[in-house]
Design a protein around this motif. Structure first.
Motif, PDB file in Angstrom:
ATOM      1  N   LEU A  78     -12.697   5.632 -12.349  1.00 48.30           N
ATOM      2  CA  LEU A  78     -11.283   5.852 -12.863  1.00 48.30           C
ATOM      3  C   LEU A  78     -11.184   5.809 -14.356  1.00 48.30           C
ATOM      4  N   GLU A  89       0.275   8.785  -0.242  1.00 49.10           N
ATOM      5  CA  GLU A  89       0.026   9.704  -1.287  1.00 49.10           C
ATOM      6  C   GLU A  89       1.599  10.199  -1.990  1.00 49.10           C
ATOM      7  N   GLN A 138      -2.772  10.476 -10.136  1.00 52.90           N
ATOM      8  CA  GLN A 138      -1.492   9.808 -10.486  1.00 52.90           C
ATOM      9  C   GLN A 138      -1.661   9.096 -12.021  1.00 52.90           C
ATOM     10  N   VAL A 194      -2.045   3.019  -7.396  1.00 54.92           N
ATOM     11  CA  VAL A 194      -2.160   4.410  -7.301  1.00 54.92           C
ATOM     12  C   VAL A 194      -3.564   5.000  -7.498  1.00 54.92           C
ATOM     13  N   LYS A 195      -4.002   6.264  -6.925  1.00 53.92           N
ATOM     14  CA  LYS A 195      -5.142   7.099  -7.261  1.00 53.92           C
ATOM     15  C   LYS A 195      -5.228   7.639  -8.638  1.00 53.92           C
ATOM     16  N   GLU A 196      -6.605   8.044  -8.835  1.00 57.89           N
ATOM     17  CA  GLU A 196      -6.859   8.704 -10.164  1.00 57.89           C
ATOM     18  C   GLU A 196      -5.926   9.729 -10.744  1.00 57.89           C
ATOM     19  N   LYS A 198       1.091  -1.210  -0.102  1.00 58.90           N
ATOM     20  CA  LYS A 198      -0.009  -0.137   0.059  1.00 58.90           C
ATOM     21  C   LYS A 198       0.804   1.032   0.040  1.00 58.90           C
ATOM     22  N   GLU A 255       3.291   7.494  -3.972  1.00 62.37           N
ATOM     23  CA  GLU A 255       2.475   7.461  -5.477  1.00 62.37           C
ATOM     24  C   GLU A 255       3.183   8.301  -6.283  1.00 62.37           C
TER      25      GLU A 255
END
Length: 1151
Positions: A126, A43, A83, A79-81, A40, A46
């Protein structure tokens, strides 16, 4: 979390090193970390990881760049949207860079990211956001006319994205951007644009598809330059292949346009025109029907289009055999593209033959001669396609005429197909036999493939032509330049030839044939050896009169002795040597005992034992009486042990082998050797077939009384025991009266257990059948008394016994039986069972009239079970003298009440047997009259007519094929729900709905299922699917049937199912998602669960077709299944846990 961040920071630091090895190792470690499910990232990590990997894409070292691309795949899901959007933005910008290497690596990175994006139907936002960014950037890239490589990469990536179904909301803007690219000055851009459009059409809306097609038609109508016309026609072919049935509605306008362009003097344009025709034919066969004649004429015209070459007349061709190769080279021209026109027109013809089996006869008169004439084609690739098209024609002939049962005068389909093929055989062989010596391996393989199809389609047709074919076979087996594949093909064809033609056709050629086959047996490549052993096995039949076995024997023996060879070669060597011993054992002399001892060794080996058992069974039954005494004792001992093994195939083969040994070699078997074998028999159900053979062989000193003792409680084994007792009584007539008396006592004794009485009655019947009983009045009394028993098993056994006795002594028992049927209405059912046994097994000529009269009198019996038995007796009796009795049965249709008509129609069902019979030709003449009962006013008559029709379609399709156009409308009519047949019945406080039409509908759908297997070529599949679609919404029983039919249709006619897919998905989805109301009874839950499983089998079958998931509705449903745990588990179980999905259910027998 902090440990992970720390570790990642260390790796990122190493990635900035000046040493390329450090950077490589750090990137590799990062990839391994990202692949772990447990990781995990916070932020900050990432952002840093994404930034570093994007930097590494510009690294000077190619290996580091490639690793950085590989890291992007696992990173997308970690990773989140924001990135992911950063990654996409940077990659898209880099893709338009001036640096070629950066452009290429960024393009690879972008494809990697797109492949990892979750599907849009998974509900995640996403994908939509990322796709929006990518699409806008790529559309911009398409506009960069000055840089072709950027355009090509952009088109490539768009194709990938369209293929994944991720761009549904952008289809319109993409279409607007792609269409101008079709007129690009660069051919590569035009081709990639066509590919992208090909990925767009399966998942776009109908309106957008129409817009695309209209655009192409409008542009073509303007008469653009030839190069642009080529692109538009190529695009038409692609969207037809990918979009399937959607093109159908535009064909009326499209076909004349494409036909017009075939007359333009441009070979590539003509090639694309024929490719478009081929796509139309394969994807829209029904809509193409009005245009088949036009397209066929064009194909026949252009398949001979060769302006740069003048083919000699056939006579000159034969004389100048050796000049062919030189003339090929002399006339070949690198710029000559006419061969592409010929090839595409021939492929178009093959598509016609493949999709329109209903036009087969007309193809034989129009296409067949044209294909035969093109066997002389000079271009190797085109010639291979000519052979492939002709092979398809033969294959379609075979498929259309060999559904059920052996090939007989009336068991196949249309007799008229076969003479058409036979007429062509001399021409085929005359043209091909010279090409079998062609230096081109591809041509020879095509020849062998075609000849193999011919031998399968018309067995025996090549007998007169064997002398012409032998040199070609020998050439391919002996030519030094021949590849292994070529030899295997030649051996495979030779094997088929030997199987389908009599031995005498090959005997004059044995001197030439044997040496190359023996050389192949000794070849070092196991596949050639294996195929050559199969051929040798068949050659044994040919060798018998001439005794040329020495070389084959030596080569086979060498393979038989070897233990370090492939399993397939081992088994085929055993089998080949077995046939050699069976047919030529008397010529082997002293070698025979050595071979038999090897067989014994192979029998003891677990890997080869099954083949060895079958081989010994073959040798034991040899007509030349092979002496087996040296291995008999050991063989019986080993075979006895096999009866304990938990392997069905081995046990069955062992019993067959034991039966053969006991039947043919009884004199050499000592009782002591048989004891262990006999001790294994009681646990087996069908052992008594073997024991019966044992008794009939009159093996000495066998304890008869012990053999009679019943040991197995299964009713099936009682029949076997009864047959054995009859065999024992025949073998020892002196003991018969005592045995019969004890059996009668057993039946009479009220204290006897039910099973003992059943066995005693069956034994009396079998003894009576063998004629050892005489006309004992006491036996008749015992049987009649047993009819009054309270046990159903005893009554049934008494019925069987009376029938068997009557078979053995007609004059004693038949008058008694007929008298009892008339005078004892309450026992009629059991007595008719006895009569059925008599009709089935006896020669009845003097008694036919009296039996017929009795049966006709009972046609209108109130009891349905009795009526069905009367019908079966009538049907079987008609088979005794069909010429006289079938017309009388037909008369009864007009004379009787609805009940009598239903009995007569059911009787017809029993005259249809699954093997050739004298009644067939008569039945064919009057089947139309009997099927008129499908229009009868009485619902029960229509139901039994459907059952009879189903039986005909299943057992003897040739009876009904010609009647299908008249019968199908009435059949389809019976599949519809009729409200006037649905009524409400009050049951206390509840109201219950009863559907009187359900049985008729079920019978109609069962007929439809059978027709799929036996008469597919006579069906309009799209019309058929309309009724299947209605059945998917019907009652439980009918839905179960239609799910099976749908799965079957997917394998037989996938194109038609795809055409109706959107209409079929809804009822499937409704079934899979319906839940039973809480508080329902257990049976309701079980029924719903079975329905869901059956529907899921149909879904699994649909999803196996590549085009299916391109349908938006099916893609949504498939994702719904994946994301719903309950549906996903059902889907997994039907796919894997039940023998590959729907296999077992699909083979359901509805006869």
């Amino acid at each position: 979390m902090s440990n992970v961040s720390y570790h990642i920071s260390n790796l990122l630091e190493k990635m900035t090193s000046t040493d390329k090895d450090f950077r490589f190792m750090a990137t590799n470690d990062l990839m391994l970390e990202l692949q772990k499910d447990s990781i995990k990232l916070d932020e900050d990590s990432e952002r840093k990881v994404v930034s570093m990997l994007l930097r590494l894409l510009e690294d000077k070292n190619g290996e580091v760049q490639n690793l950085a691309v590989k890291c992007l795949a696992p990173l997308v899901s970690k990773v989140k949207e924001p990135q992911v959007e950063t990654m996409v933005d940077t990659l898209c910008s880099n893709m338009m860079s001036d640096k070629e290497q950066l452009r290429d690596i960024s393009s690879m990175g972008l494809k990697t990211v797109i492949a990892e994006l979750p599907l849009p139907s998974s509900g995640l936002t996403l994908t939509a956001g990322v796709c929006k960014k990518i699409t806008s950037q790529l559309i911009g890239a398409l506009g960069k006319q000055e840089d072709v490589s950027v355009q090509l990469e952009a088109l490539d990536i768009l194709s990938d994205m369209l293929g994944s179904g991720a761009l549904v909301s952008f289809h319109s803007s993409l279409l607007s951007s792609l269409l101008p690219q079709l007129t690009s000055p660069r051919m590569a851009v035009r081709k990639r644009s066509i590919l992208a459009l090909g990925h767009l059409v399966p998942c776009c809306s109908p309106a957008l598809f129409s817009q695309l097609t209209e655009h192409l038609m409008t542009e073509l109508a303007k008469g653009p330059p030839t190069s642009v016309t080529r692109t538009y026609i190529q695009c038409l072919a692609t969207i037809s292949r990918q979009g399937g049935h959607r093109v159908g509605e535009h064909l009326e306008k499209l076909i004349p346009m494409v036909v017009k362009f075939t007359h333009v003097e441009d070979d590539e344009l003509r090639e694309y025109c024929f490719q478009a025709f081929e796509a139309f034919i394969r994807r829209c066969p029904k809509e193409m029907s009005p245009h088949v004649a036009t397209v066929t004429q064009l194909c026949l015209k252009f398949m001979t289009f060769d302006p740069n070459y003048n083919y000699d007349d056939e006579e000159e061709e034969e004389e100048e055999d050796s000049m062919d190769i030189e003339s090929d080279d002399e006339y070949s021209d690198d710029d000559d593209m006419s061969w592409k026109v010929r090839r595409s027109s021939i492929k178009c013809l093959e598509a016609l033959i493949h999709t329109r089996r209903d036009l087969l006869l007309s193809f034989y008169s129009s296409i067949c001669p044209a294909l035969l004439a093109r066997f002389k084609e000079r271009e190797e690739n085109v010639r291979a396609d000519v052979f492939a098209a002709f092979s398809t024609l033969l294959r379609q002939t075979r498929v259309g005429s060999s559904h059920h049962g052996p090939v007989g005068p009336d068991s196949g389909a249309s007799r008229e197909d076969e003479p058409v093929t036979c007429v062509q055989v001399p021409v085929i062989v005359k043209t091909l036999h010279r090409q079998l010596k062609d230096k081109s391996i591809k041509s020879r393989q095509g020849c062998f493939c075609l000849l193999t199809e011919l031998a399968h389609t018309v067995p025996g047709a090549l007998e007169q032509h064997v002398p012409a074919l032998i040199p070609g076979i020998v050439f391919s087996l002996t030519d030094k330049s021949t590849s292994s594949t070529m030899r295997i093909d030649a051996l495979s064809f030779f094997h088929v030839l030997l199987l389908s033609h009599p031995p005498q056709a090959f005997q004059p050629h044995m001197q030439v044939l044997l040496p190359p086959v023996v050389a192949c047996v000794e070849d070092s490549f196991y596949k050639i050896t294996s195929e050559a052993l199969l051929v040798s096995q068949q050659l044994v039949r040919v060798m018998r009169p001439q005794g040329q076995s020495a070389t084959v024997f030596a080569a086979t023996l060498k393979r038989l002795k070897a233990t370090d060879i492939d399993q397939e070669v081992k088994e085929r060597a055993i089998s080949c040597m077995g046939h050699m011993v069976c047919h030529l054992g008397d010529l082997l002399g002293t070698e025979l005992q050595g071979v038999l001892s090897i067989f014994l060794d192979r029998l003891k080996n677990e890997i080869t034992r099954l083949t060895a058992v079958r081989t010994i069974a073959l040798i034991a039954a040899s007509p030349i009486k092979i002496e087996l005494s040296s291995i008999l004792s050991d063989t019986l001992s080993v075979l006895g042990s096999f009866l304990r093994k938990n392997q069905r195939a081995l046990k069955l083969s062992t019993l067959a082998c034991l039966t053969a040994l006991v039947t043919h070699h009884a004199a050499g078997i000592k009782p002591a050797v048989l004891e262990p074998v006999l001790s294994e028999l009681p646990s087996l159900v069908d052992e008594m077939d073997f024991l019966q053979a044992l008794v009939q062989s009159k093996t000495n000193n066998l304890s008869y009384s012990r053999s009679i003792t019943p040991s197995s409680p299964l009713l099936q084994s009682y029949h076997s025991v009864a047959r054995c007792v009859a065999a024992l009584c025949s073998a020892c007539p002196k003991e018969t009266p005592g045995t019969v008396a004890s059996l009668i006592q057993e039946v009479k004794n009220p204290g006897s257990p039910e099973s003992a009485r059943v066995l005693a009655l069956l034994c009396l019947g079998e003894v009576g059948r063998s004629g050892s009983l005489g006309g004992s009045k006491e036996v008749q009394g015992v049987i009649l008394e047993a009819f009054s028993s309270t046990s159903e098993e005893v009554k049934t056994a008494a019925s069987c016994a009376l029938g068997s006795m009557a078979v053995g002594s007609l004059s004693d028992y038949l008058p008694f039986l007929l008298k009892e049927i008339v005078s004892q209405p309450r026992r009629q059912y059991l007595l008719l069972h006895s009569l059925k046994e008599v009709i089935r097994s006896s020669s009845l000529s003097p008694h036919v009239e009296s039996i017929w009269t009795l049966l006709i009198q009972n046609c209108e019996c109130q009891e349905e079970g009795t009526r069905n038995l009367v019908a079966e007796c009538l049907g079987k009796l008609t088979l005794v003298n069909p010429a006289q009795l079938l017309p009388r049965l037909k008369q009864q249709l007009r004379a009787g009440s609805p009940v009598a008509r239903s009995t007569v129609v059911t009787a017809i069902k029993f005259t249809i047997v699954d093997h050739p019979a004298p009644v067939d030709s008569l039945l064919k003449g009057c089947m139309g009259d009997f099927l008129k009962t499908l229009q009868d006013g009485d619902i029960n008559v229509r139901r039994v007519a459907l059952v009879m029709f189903n039986s005909a379609a299943h057992n003897k399709p040739s009876l009904i094929r010609g009647l299908l156009p008249k019968v199908l409308p009435h059949l389809y009519k019976e599949t519809q729900i009729r409200k006037d047949l649905i009524r409400e019945v009050e049951m206390g406080p509840f109201k219950h709905t009863v559907d009187d039409g359900l049985d008729v509908r079920k019978a109609a759908f069962e007929c439809m299922y059978t027709l799929l297997d036996s008469c597919l070529e006579g069906l309009d599949v799209l019309q058929f699917l309309d009724h299947v679609e209605e059945g998917l919404k019907d009652h439980y029983d009918i839905r179960m049937l239609t799910f099976l039919m749908l799965a079957r249709l997917v394998s037989l006619c996938p194109a038609a199912v795809v055409q109706r897919l959107d209409r079929l998905v809804e009822p499937l989805k409704a079934t899979c998602t319906t839940k039973v109301k809480a508080g329902s009874v257990k049976q309701e839950f079980e029924k719903q669960e079975e329905l869901r499983r059956s529907a899921m089998r149909a879904v699994a079958a649909l999803l196996a077709v590549p085009e299916v998931e391109r349908s938006p509705s099916m893609a949504d449903f498939a994702n719904q299944i994946r994301t719903n745990a309950d549906m996903a588990s059902i889907f997994q179980s039907v796919q894997g846990g039940e023998g590959g999905g729907f296999g077992s259910a699909e083979s359901m027998d509805l006869s």
